[in-house]
Scaffold this active site. Structure first.
Site, short mmCIF file in Angstrom:
data_model
loop_
_atom_site.label_atom_id
_atom_site.label_comp_id
_atom_site.label_asym_id
_atom_site.label_seq_id
_atom_site.Cartn_x
_atom_site.Cartn_y
_atom_site.Cartn_z
CG HIS A 60 -1.91 1.16 1.21
ND1 HIS A 60 -3.03 1.22 1.99
CD2 HIS A 60 -1.89 2.33 0.53
CE1 HIS A 60 -3.67 2.37 1.78
NE2 HIS A 60 -3.00 3.06 0.90
CD GLU A 114 -0.03 5.30 -0.99
OE1 GLU A 114 0.74 5.28 -0.02
OE2 GLU A 114 -1.26 5.42 -0.85
CG HIS A 118 1.84 8.62 2.44
ND1 HIS A 118 1.38 8.87 3.71
CD2 HIS A 118 0.79 8.06 1.77
CE1 HIS A 118 0.12 8.46 3.82
NE2 HIS A 118 -0.26 7.96 2.66
P1 AMP Z 1 -3.51 6.63 1.93
O1 AMP Z 1 -4.13 7.98 1.54
O2 AMP Z 1 -2.12 6.45 1.49
O3 AMP Z 1 -3.73 6.34 3.38
O4 AMP Z 1 -4.31 5.53 1.15
C1 AMP Z 1 -5.71 5.52 1.16
C2 AMP Z 1 -6.22 5.69 -0.23
O5 AMP Z 1 -5.59 4.73 -1.07
C3 AMP Z 1 -7.70 5.47 -0.31
O6 AMP Z 1 -8.23 6.41 -1.22
C4 AMP Z 1 -7.79 4.08 -0.88
O7 AMP Z 1 -8.97 3.90 -1.60
C5 AMP Z 1 -6.59 4.02 -1.77
N1 AMP Z 1 -6.08 2.68 -1.97
C6 AMP Z 1 -5.71 1.80 -1.02
N2 AMP Z 1 -5.27 0.67 -1.57
C7 AMP Z 1 -5.37 0.84 -2.90
C8 AMP Z 1 -5.05 0.02 -4.03
N3 AMP Z 1 -4.53 -1.20 -3.90
N4 AMP Z 1 -5.29 0.55 -5.26
C9 AMP Z 1 -5.79 1.79 -5.42
N5 AMP Z 1 -6.09 2.60 -4.41
C10 AMP Z 1 -5.88 2.13 -3.15
#
Ligand code: AMP
Length: 225
Positions: A60, A114, A118
């Site tokens: 992730h 990402e 981040h």
């Molecule tokens: P984060 O903002 O890094 O905490 O990640 C959360 C976001 O990532 C949310 O919008 C999730 O829907 C998206 N997300 C999590 N896993 C995946 C994935 N495998 N593919 C696409 N989007 C993802």
């Protein structure tokens, strides 16, 4: 052990000390987060353009975090995701960091999210290529599925004790994981993501001093994929 030559004097430095040289003023540690693709929420998602990913944990992200539980985000809008910097990594990212967003795509949207959210907060230690490379290197160091299967924990819809899942991972990988869960269609707890803590170089696993709120019941389903 690495050997350094200073004015013809050989100095032996244990590799473990070298990691101490990696310090960041901007965050305290990374969470390296992997997800199981079989949870119910993913079933309503889309497979990447390259097809159904392997039945294995996928990345992730690699998230800078503070010891107080908060985290920095979107640290540098002037340094947005730029795929031209990581062309050599894309094949590996498609395998290890699959996207499940719709409509079906090649992953760029997820990886850009990402990095922008981040990765830009780690830029004092990792530039864009280093960030994705470091994340892929961490993924290669741990085989979560193997650790679970060695302990008889299989992705086939069976429920397992949360403690046993944690213990299997600790035994197989050597570090205590953070475990988070989703609810399945009937509200049962199911395995969602596994967190490890990583030093600010993005290269060495460390024990976590802080775990995410896992929202898991004491019995957790390990769904098939
Ligand atoms: P984060 O903002 O890094 O905490 O990640 C959360 C976001 O990532 C949310 O919008 C999730 O829907 C998206 N997300 C999590 N896993 C995946 C994935 N495998 N593919 C696409 N989007 C993802």
């Amino acid at each position: 052990m690495k050997t350094y030559d200073f004015a013809m004097v050989k100095i032996l430095v244990p590799v473990s000390y070298l990691s101490v040289l990696c310090v960041s003023q901007d965050f305290d540690f990374f969470y390296f987060v992997q997800q199981w693709p079989g949870d119910t929420k993913k079933k309503s998602c889309c497979y990447p353009k390259s097809g159904k990913p392997a039945a294995d944990f996928g990345v992730h992200g690699l998230w800078p975090n503070f010891n107080n539980g908060s985290y920095p985000s979107d640290c540098d809008p002037n340094n947005p995701y730029d795929q031209s910097q990581i062309l050599d990594l894309i094949g590996c990212m498609e395998e290890e960091w699959p996207t499940f967003s719709c409509p079906s795509n090649n992953g760029t949207k997820f990886w850009a999210h990402e990095w922008n959210k981040h990765g830009t907060c780690s830029k004092s230690v990792l530039d864009q290529h280093d960030y994705f490379q470091a994340t892929l290197n961490l993924k290669k160091k741990v085989d979560l599925l193997q650790a679970l299967q060695t302990a008889g924990i299989e992705p086939n819809g069976t429920f397992y004790k949360l403690d046993n899942i944690g213990e299997a991972i600790k035994n197989g990988i050597g570090y205590t994981p953070g475990i988070t869960c989703n609810g399945d269609a009937s509200g049962h707890s199911q395995l969602h993501e596994i967190y490890f803590c990583v030093d600010t170089c993005g290269s060495n696993f460390i024990e976590c001093s802080l775990f995410p709120n896992g929202r898991c019941s004491s019995e957790v389903e390990f769904p098939s994929f």
